[in-house]
Scaffold this motif. Structure first.
Motif, PDB file in Angstrom:
ATOM      1  N   ASP A 143      -4.544   6.442  12.054  1.00 52.64           N
ATOM      2  CA  ASP A 143      -4.793   7.055  10.753  1.00 52.64           C
ATOM      3  C   ASP A 143      -4.122   8.420  10.716  1.00 52.64           C
ATOM      4  O   ASP A 143      -4.514   9.320  11.454  1.00 52.64           O
ATOM      5  N   ASP A 160      -4.120  10.756   8.492  1.00 58.78           N
ATOM      6  CA  ASP A 160      -4.866  11.891   7.950  1.00 58.78           C
ATOM      7  C   ASP A 160      -5.978  12.334   8.872  1.00 58.78           C
ATOM      8  O   ASP A 160      -6.159  13.512   9.132  1.00 58.78           O
ATOM      9  N   LEU A 161      -6.745  11.365   9.360  1.00 51.77           N
ATOM     10  CA  LEU A 161      -7.863  11.718  10.217  1.00 51.77           C
ATOM     11  C   LEU A 161      -7.419  11.895  11.658  1.00 51.77           C
ATOM     12  O   LEU A 161      -8.189  12.361  12.495  1.00 51.77           O
ATOM     13  N   TYR A 201       0.841  -1.202   0.000  1.00 49.94           N
ATOM     14  CA  TYR A 201       0.000   0.000   0.000  1.00 49.94           C
ATOM     15  C   TYR A 201       0.870   1.243   0.000  1.00 49.94           C
ATOM     16  O   TYR A 201       0.655   2.181  -0.764  1.00 49.94           O
ATOM     17  N   ARG A 202       1.865   1.226   0.862  1.00 49.21           N
ATOM     18  CA  ARG A 202       2.757   2.385   0.970  1.00 49.21           C
ATOM     19  C   ARG A 202       3.449   2.664  -0.359  1.00 49.21           C
ATOM     20  O   ARG A 202       3.598   3.790  -0.795  1.00 49.21           O
ATOM     21  N   VAL A 249      -8.546   0.026   5.916  1.00 52.73           N
ATOM     22  CA  VAL A 249      -8.107  -0.782   4.777  1.00 52.73           C
ATOM     23  C   VAL A 249      -7.292  -1.971   5.252  1.00 52.73           C
ATOM     24  O   VAL A 249      -7.483  -3.108   4.801  1.00 52.73           O
ATOM     25  N   THR A 285       2.451   1.734  -3.407  1.00 49.62           N
ATOM     26  CA  THR A 285       1.550   2.118  -4.497  1.00 49.62           C
ATOM     27  C   THR A 285       0.971   3.500  -4.290  1.00 49.62           C
ATOM     28  O   THR A 285       0.910   4.300  -5.219  1.00 49.62           O
ATOM     29  N   TYR A 286       0.515   3.762  -3.076  1.00 44.39           N
ATOM     30  CA  TYR A 286      -0.266   4.982  -2.885  1.00 44.39           C
ATOM     31  C   TYR A 286       0.504   6.095  -2.198  1.00 44.39           C
ATOM     32  O   TYR A 286       0.010   7.197  -2.084  1.00 44.39           O
ATOM     33  N   GLY A 287       1.684   5.805  -1.706  1.00 40.33           N
ATOM     34  CA  GLY A 287       2.532   6.874  -1.218  1.00 40.33           C
ATOM     35  C   GLY A 287       2.251   7.346   0.190  1.00 40.33           C
ATOM     36  O   GLY A 287       2.847   8.320   0.637  1.00 40.33           O
ATOM     37  N   HIS A 288       1.341   6.707   0.905  1.00 43.69           N
ATOM     38  CA  HIS A 288       1.185   7.077   2.311  1.00 43.69           C
ATOM     39  C   HIS A 288       0.907   5.824   3.124  1.00 43.69           C
ATOM     40  O   HIS A 288       0.635   4.764   2.573  1.00 43.69           O
ATOM     41  N   VAL A 335      -4.136   2.886   5.737  1.00 39.71           N
ATOM     42  CA  VAL A 335      -5.218   3.388   6.573  1.00 39.71           C
ATOM     43  C   VAL A 335      -5.780   2.223   7.387  1.00 39.71           C
ATOM     44  O   VAL A 335      -5.952   1.127   6.861  1.00 39.71           O
TER      45      VAL A 335
END
Lengths: 196, 269
Positions: free
Chosen positions: B142, B144-145, B99-100, B111, B102-105, B108
């Motif tokens: 998380d 972001d949140l 995940y890291r 997920v 592919t999506y760069g962060h 979550v």
């Protein structure tokens, strides 16, 4: 070209697609939506950039479905970068990814030819961009308002269009910010006067 | 409670006439025979604790960990067959890493939990494979949140988000204890417990729910993901664990007469 301001981004592009000296399309749309609040400016080979953008849209929509919330702009830029880097031998695509997300606000990322990823306050790309590096660096200042950004983008692209044979047509502007509806602003189809 | 499978319990590929998959239920029993693991979501983080029975005097203290980090912001404890559990941990680490990339962060929590649940569940749908005999309790943050979460994945593939959860031998009793802790105040959603308090409470619960006459001596492994650890999943510092362990032991000292030689040996942080 894309510029970040507090709360969103402004994206702008010309509308000329040329094959050699023939203008294949004088009203092309080089600013494409990837997601609700993530858009991209395409430059380079039209087919390559369209293909890349289609892939990114596909991956990002799957990602968003799993994530169940708005995606980060950085995620989209990262996907673009992965595709451009892994296929760098076969692609000629310079992309600018601009958007807004609730975590970092307005952001602009540039993915140039080699497939690197850089976050910038403003980004320019395409053949006409070489003529306006000085102008853009001199005109940009921190903390511009939305209107100032739009004027900045319009002026810069107009100058590039004026000097570059492969750029022309109209200036398309997209503006994204943190509102219920994103605003699409299309410039009227007239040529900007540069005499002022 | 137990009914005979009577021919419907040979593989996951068969339902019983009353709509059960016995292999999955047997897998849950395997978890129930193992050391208790509990997790609590506090106001400022998540604390996980697991009771690791010391199977032999020859084992080096601190080995055979049941606490695993997945990524910087997430980790899990397992109970049941530890070998099965390690497989799940491996998968979690793969998922987080991919995940890291592919999506760069960082992955979550929702997920991560859902993907692991999908993975665990996959093994309950094949005649050729057996389900995992391990339950996983996951703590994740998380970025972001800015919220922390606690999930538990059972051998059936069921995955839920919890305020407090338990698995293993003393799960039932532990759940009751946790409920008492969490719903002390009138408001059931406003959990006032802090991580430091939870460390002591969890140790006390682990000591309370075990049957000291029957169970082997155990090592206490605790980990947390909280403000104090800068939202990184780490082992609880040794001094805190030792204090919690002593307090936990003290709370049941009247019941336990056999002084074991292996109480909470050195916990490497």
């Amino acid at each position: 070209m894309a510029v970040e301001f507090d709360g969103g981004v402004v994206l702008g592009a010309d509308s000329r697609t040329s094959t050699g000296s023939y203008v294949a399309n004088r009203v092309s749309d080089k600013i494409v939506p990837i997601h609700d609040y993530v858009w991209a400016c395409r430059s380079g080979s039209a087919s390559d950039t369209q293909a890349v953008v289609d892939y990114v849209k596909y991956y990002l929509s799957g990602h968003t479905a799993e994530l169940d919330r708005l995606p980060r702009v950085h995620t989209c830029a990262n996907l673009m970068k992965s595709i451009c880097y892994e296929n760098k031998d076969h692609l000629m695509a310079g992309l600018i990814c601009g958007g807004w997300d609730p975590y970092e606000g307005g952001q602009v990322y540039e993915v140039p030819l080699g497939g690197s990823l850089v976050r910038q306050k403003y980004a320019i790309g395409g053949s006409g961009s070489t003529y306006i590096y000085g102008l853009v660096d001199a005109t940009f200042k921190e903390g511009m308002t939305k209107e100032e950004c739009k004027a900045f983008v319009k002026k810069s692209i107009a100058h590039a269009m004026s000097r570059d044979g492969s750029s022309g047509g109209v200036i398309r502007l997209e503006q994204l910010n943190n509102q219920e509806l994103k605003e699409n602003v299309f410039l009227e189809m007239n040529y900007l006067s540069l005499n002022k | 409670m137990s009914s005979t499978g009577a021919g419907y319990d040979y593989s996951c590929g068969t339902f019983s006439p009353d709509g059960r998959i016995f292999q999955v239920e047997y897998a849950a029993k395997a978890v129930e025979n193992s050391g208790t693991a509990i997790g609590i979501r506090c106001s400022d983080g998540v604390v996980l604790a697991v009771e690791k029975p010391i199977l032999s005097k020859m084992l080096v203290a601190g080995s055979n960990r049941r606490v695993f980090g997945i990524d910087a912001n997430s980790g899990m404890v397992i109970t049941g067959f530890t070998a099965d559990g390690r497989q799940i941990v491996n998968r979690a680490r793969d998922e987080a890493r991919n995940y890291r990339q592919t999506y760069g962060h960082q992955i979550v929590p929702t997920v991560l939990a859902n993907r692991l649940a999908l993975y665990v569940h996959y093994f309950t749908t094949h005649g050729a494979l057996r389900p995992f005999g391990a339950a996983s309790i996951i703590a994740a943050y998380d970025q972001d949140l800015k919220t922390h979460s606690l999930y538990m994945i059972e051998p059936s593939g069921n995955c839920f988000k919890y305020f407090g959860c338990a698995a293993g031998k003393g799960a039932q009793a532990a759940k009751t204890e946790i409920e008492k802790l969490l719903y002390n105040s009138n408001s059931s959603t406003n959990n006032e417990l802090t991580c430091r308090e939870a460390v002591n409470e969890l140790a006390r619960i682990l000591y309370t729910v075990r049957d000291s006459s029957k169970d082997k001596p155990f090592e206490l492994e605790m980990s947390w993901l909280c403000l104090e650890s800068d939202w990184k999943y780490t082992m609880v510092p040794k001094d805190l664990i030792d204090a919690a362990d002593a307090a936990g032991k003290g709370s049941v000292v009247q019941n336990s007469f056999e002084e074991t030689k292996f109480e909470s040996e050195s916990m490497e942080v």
